[in-house]
Design a protein around this motif. Sequence first.
Motif, PDB file in Angstrom:
ATOM      1  N   ARG A  43      81.542 103.077  16.970  1.00  0.00           N
ATOM      2  CA  ARG A  43      82.626 102.106  17.097  1.00  0.00           C
ATOM      3  C   ARG A  43      83.507 102.298  18.322  1.00  0.00           C
ATOM      4  NH1 ARG A  43      83.109  98.871  12.553  1.00  0.00           N
ATOM      5  NH2 ARG A  43      81.745  99.630  10.921  1.00  0.00           N
ATOM      6  N   PHE A  44      83.471 103.485  18.939  1.00  0.00           N
ATOM      7  CA  PHE A  44      84.383 103.741  20.049  1.00  0.00           C
ATOM      8  C   PHE A  44      83.658 104.278  21.273  1.00  0.00           C
ATOM      9  CE2 PHE A  44      86.909 104.320  16.186  1.00  0.00           C
ATOM     10  CZ  PHE A  44      87.930 103.409  16.419  1.00  0.00           C
TER      11      PHE A  44
ATOM     12  N   THR B 211      83.223  97.353  18.492  1.00  0.00           N
ATOM     13  CA  THR B 211      82.700  96.500  17.419  1.00  0.00           C
ATOM     14  C   THR B 211      83.794  95.738  16.678  1.00  0.00           C
ATOM     15  OG1 THR B 211      82.809  98.374  15.913  1.00  0.00           O
ATOM     16  CG2 THR B 211      80.725  98.021  17.018  1.00  0.00           C
ATOM     17  N   LEU B 212      84.929  95.483  17.338  1.00  0.00           N
ATOM     18  CA  LEU B 212      85.967  94.720  16.641  1.00  0.00           C
ATOM     19  C   LEU B 212      85.496  93.283  16.412  1.00  0.00           C
ATOM     20  CD1 LEU B 212      89.576  95.351  17.936  1.00  0.00           C
ATOM     21  CD2 LEU B 212      88.486  96.208  15.891  1.00  0.00           C
TER      22      LEU B 212
ATOM     23  N   LEU C  71      87.293  90.562  19.864  1.00  0.00           N
ATOM     24  CA  LEU C  71      88.435  91.327  20.353  1.00  0.00           C
ATOM     25  C   LEU C  71      87.992  92.713  20.822  1.00  0.00           C
ATOM     26  CD1 LEU C  71      91.000  90.472  17.545  1.00  0.00           C
ATOM     27  CD2 LEU C  71      91.071  89.685  19.910  1.00  0.00           C
ATOM     28  N   THR C  72      88.724  93.240  21.781  1.00  0.00           N
ATOM     29  CA  THR C  72      88.509  94.605  22.251  1.00  0.00           C
ATOM     30  C   THR C  72      89.877  95.265  22.369  1.00  0.00           C
ATOM     31  OG1 THR C  72      86.773  93.709  23.648  1.00  0.00           O
ATOM     32  CG2 THR C  72      87.367  95.975  24.011  1.00  0.00           C
TER      33      THR C  72
ATOM     34  N   LEU D 246      78.097  95.834  31.091  1.00  0.00           N
ATOM     35  CA  LEU D 246      78.006  94.604  30.291  1.00  0.00           C
ATOM     36  C   LEU D 246      78.222  94.922  28.815  1.00  0.00           C
ATOM     37  CD1 LEU D 246      74.944  92.688  31.785  1.00  0.00           C
ATOM     38  CD2 LEU D 246      77.345  92.457  32.353  1.00  0.00           C
ATOM     39  N   LEU D 247      77.568  95.985  28.337  1.00  0.00           N
ATOM     40  CA  LEU D 247      77.676  96.332  26.921  1.00  0.00           C
ATOM     41  C   LEU D 247      79.114  96.687  26.554  1.00  0.00           C
ATOM     42  CD1 LEU D 247      74.446  98.443  26.472  1.00  0.00           C
ATOM     43  CD2 LEU D 247      75.014  96.375  25.228  1.00  0.00           C
ATOM     44  N   ARG D 248      79.786  97.381  27.464  1.00  0.00           N
ATOM     45  CA  ARG D 248      81.148  97.801  27.169  1.00  0.00           C
ATOM     46  C   ARG D 248      82.109  96.624  27.243  1.00  0.00           C
ATOM     47  NH1 ARG D 248      81.911 101.729  30.995  1.00  0.00           N
ATOM     48  NH2 ARG D 248      83.569 100.631  32.040  1.00  0.00           N
ATOM     49  N   ARG D 249      81.932  95.790  28.265  1.00  0.00           N
ATOM     50  CA  ARG D 249      82.859  94.675  28.434  1.00  0.00           C
ATOM     51  C   ARG D 249      82.624  93.598  27.391  1.00  0.00           C
ATOM     52  NH1 ARG D 249      85.554  93.850  33.166  1.00  0.00           N
ATOM     53  NH2 ARG D 249      86.603  92.286  31.927  1.00  0.00           N
ATOM     54  N   ALA D 250      81.367  93.362  27.033  1.00  0.00           N
ATOM     55  CA  ALA D 250      81.102  92.334  26.037  1.00  0.00           C
ATOM     56  C   ALA D 250      81.469  92.839  24.646  1.00  0.00           C
ATOM     57  CB  ALA D 250      79.636  91.922  26.077  1.00  0.00           C
ATOM     58  N   ALA D 251      81.417  94.173  24.446  1.00  0.00           N
ATOM     59  CA  ALA D 251      81.788  94.792  23.160  1.00  0.00           C
ATOM     60  C   ALA D 251      81.225  94.006  21.980  1.00  0.00           C
ATOM     61  CB  ALA D 251      83.303  94.952  23.051  1.00  0.00           C
ATOM     62  N   ASN D 252      79.959  93.669  22.068  1.00  0.00           N
ATOM     63  CA  ASN D 252      79.295  92.904  21.021  1.00  0.00           C
ATOM     64  C   ASN D 252      78.619  93.900  20.071  1.00  0.00           C
ATOM     65  OD1 ASN D 252      77.458  91.471  19.509  1.00  0.00           O
ATOM     66  ND2 ASN D 252      76.780  90.173  21.198  1.00  0.00           N
ATOM     67  N   ALA D 253      79.125  93.948  18.836  1.00  0.00           N
ATOM     68  CA  ALA D 253      78.644  94.964  17.896  1.00  0.00           C
ATOM     69  C   ALA D 253      77.155  94.823  17.609  1.00  0.00           C
ATOM     70  CB  ALA D 253      79.437  94.866  16.601  1.00  0.00           C
ATOM     71  N   ARG D 254      76.623  93.603  17.687  1.00  0.00           N
ATOM     72  CA  ARG D 254      75.226  93.379  17.300  1.00  0.00           C
ATOM     73  C   ARG D 254      74.229  93.993  18.265  1.00  0.00           C
ATOM     74  NH1 ARG D 254      77.958  88.588  16.718  1.00  0.00           N
ATOM     75  NH2 ARG D 254      77.221  87.863  18.715  1.00  0.00           N
TER      76      ARG D 254
END
Lengths: 438, 300
Positions: free
Chosen positions: A135-136, A164-165, A169-170, B89-97
């Motif tokens: 998650r972080f 994973t918010l 959101l981030t 991209l993965l960090r900025r998009a922060a898409n959990a899926r």
Amino acid sequence: MSGIRIPLAVLAACLCLPAWGADQSAEIEQLKQQLKALQKNYQAQITALQKRIDQLEARQAAQPAPPPAQPAEQQRVNAFNPAISVILNGRYQAFRRDTGGAIAGFSPPAEASPGSQGFSLGESEVNLQANVDDRFFGNFTATLADEGGNTTIGVEEAWLQTLTLPYDLTLKAGRFHSAIGYMNERHTHTDDFADRPLPYRVFLNNAYLDDGLQLRWLAPTDTFVEFGGELMRGAQFPVGGSAHNGVGAWSLFLHAGDDYDESNSWLAGISWLSAEPRNRDTGAGDLFTGSSDLVIADLVWKWAPNGNPYRHNAVLQGGLFWRHEKGNFQPVGKTWLSYDKHQYGWYAQAAYQFMPAWRVGMRGSGLHAQNPGALFAGTALDRQGHDPWEVSFMVDWSHSEFSRLRLQLTHDESLPLSDDRVILQYIASLGAHGAHEF
Amino acid sequence: MKKSLLFVVLLLGLSAGVQAATRIFACEPEWGALAREIGGEDVRVTVATTALQDPHHVQARPSLIARLRRADLLICSGADLEIGWLPVLLRRAANARVQPGQPGYLEAASAVPLLERPARLDRAQGDVHPQGNPHIQTDPRNILPVARLLAQRLAEVDASHAADYQRRLADFTQRWQQALARWDKQGQPLRGMPIVVQHDGWVYLEHWLGLKRVATLEPKPGVPPSSADLAAVLQRVRQTPVKAVIRAAYQDDRPARWMAQRAGIPELVLPFTVGGDDRSGDLFKLYDRTLELLLSVNRP
């Protein structure tokens, strides 16, 4: 094989027999024919065998060679270490006239100064980053700088970011570079020039970084649209004093970007930083208490033919700055003076890679301050009837992604008395392959 | 009132239509093409790069962040090929899926054994990939394991169409195996053909067809060859004649052209991935075209 051996014995026996006479010629003829038949049979068998060998050989060749052996994976206790990278940064500078970093009409913070002449080690940076868990994401950057013979270690960044918010959101928490302004978020070693343009130097001390919280929302659209805000402690320039029990500044920002076509992409931003400095000290002794609002609008345009920047590429960027400060200003060695004025800044720059590894660039930047009045004569805010500006040219060479050598020439008109500077700089990155932001 | 109602119905219909398709973010065109084969009309595919872009050096453009944000599944070569841009991209998009470890994060290189794993990790060796050479798509035999993994992941991400993905995988497997047999036969005459390559991006192709790499123009992976490097390669090519200098469509044309002219051998631009030239529009055509081009220079 036995089929061949028996007729051979017959043949040998026949050959041993002497010729009896003409009446036996018919028999000889018969034997000759038998011999011929035998030879034919023999040849056919040899051909058949040869054919089989050829076939087998061909089949063997058609099979792929076995893949080369993989080196055995070693068990290591440090397999979970974060990605570590080190940035080395050094320079040589020569000035025609050392102005000590003064800028007419402004009270610039410490980092706005062009530094010292001769050889010097810039900030060396150690960066560690890794996913904390699912998650972080965590990031830590320490800087080592040499100031007056003493080496100081600073925590430049130490933050956590959620991955994973929900609701797009981030959240980021810790010490980080504020997302106001394109350059502010980026480390100086990724810049196209050896120093930052004038507005970044006087308004943000090169970059505003502070302790706080940041929330971003990424719109679910094909065009990149990001909206965010920050609550900051307000301990660092352009704030200071950590007002309101340590929540002395907040900001709002909007970023938008997209591809114009296959070769062109852009990113635009507008940001607002609202701060309440308390006894903000620039390092030279000038103090300010009051409110400070800074608005930045900027645009970055990148060009790479077919989106492939390897051989040719260009980066254009520019920004407009507007600051309103209202409160009390105490010039060094004087009494508090009431101050309520606007200040403006701009910069525009271009960097062009004309062949692999080689780039040239040009930058202009300038400032304008409203005249604070006769009471301020002789202080840092006295604009001396002059608007500061500078123009820089650079050429740099990167042997690989990890090393860069740069030569920069700057003509500086920060004061009515102009200066010229030559900067020779190297930047090298060691260790983990850091990914580059746009 | 009626108009606004119609609008709401339209909007609902639109969003339902958008939701129906699983969104796939493919880093390279070959995986985008594979996703279309396996996903068919049940997926919407976004390809991050074109065949004219170097997959090592793509910029983490804002448009890519926006598109990754909405993806349900990401398929990339992996093995550190995209290390310069995908982590951002993965960090900025922060898409959990699509975070690593999720079913929606698929590295194609994880499905096949990698070649050329460096014995020594040092940046002095150039831009080496610690896990092995990531350009696995130059060998068509590597496509099937990736297709199987993709179908399995798609079924996890979008269980409602699992049977469709399985059906398309079976169909694709059958067609691919037929094509493989055909390509193997066509490629017979190429066995042992000596070549020079510009970047070490063809090791799987060489392995598949039995091509013999005599030299590489880049002195170290990712480092552009200097004139001294080229001269050294020219010396070797004069001693060991080769049939062609091979480069990918996205690479700088000058080193290969220089070598081709000096050594008097053809410069061969292979598509490298789907869309690398105007006759390699899908996965099948990619290898048809690659073989056709290789055979065209393999004259005695």
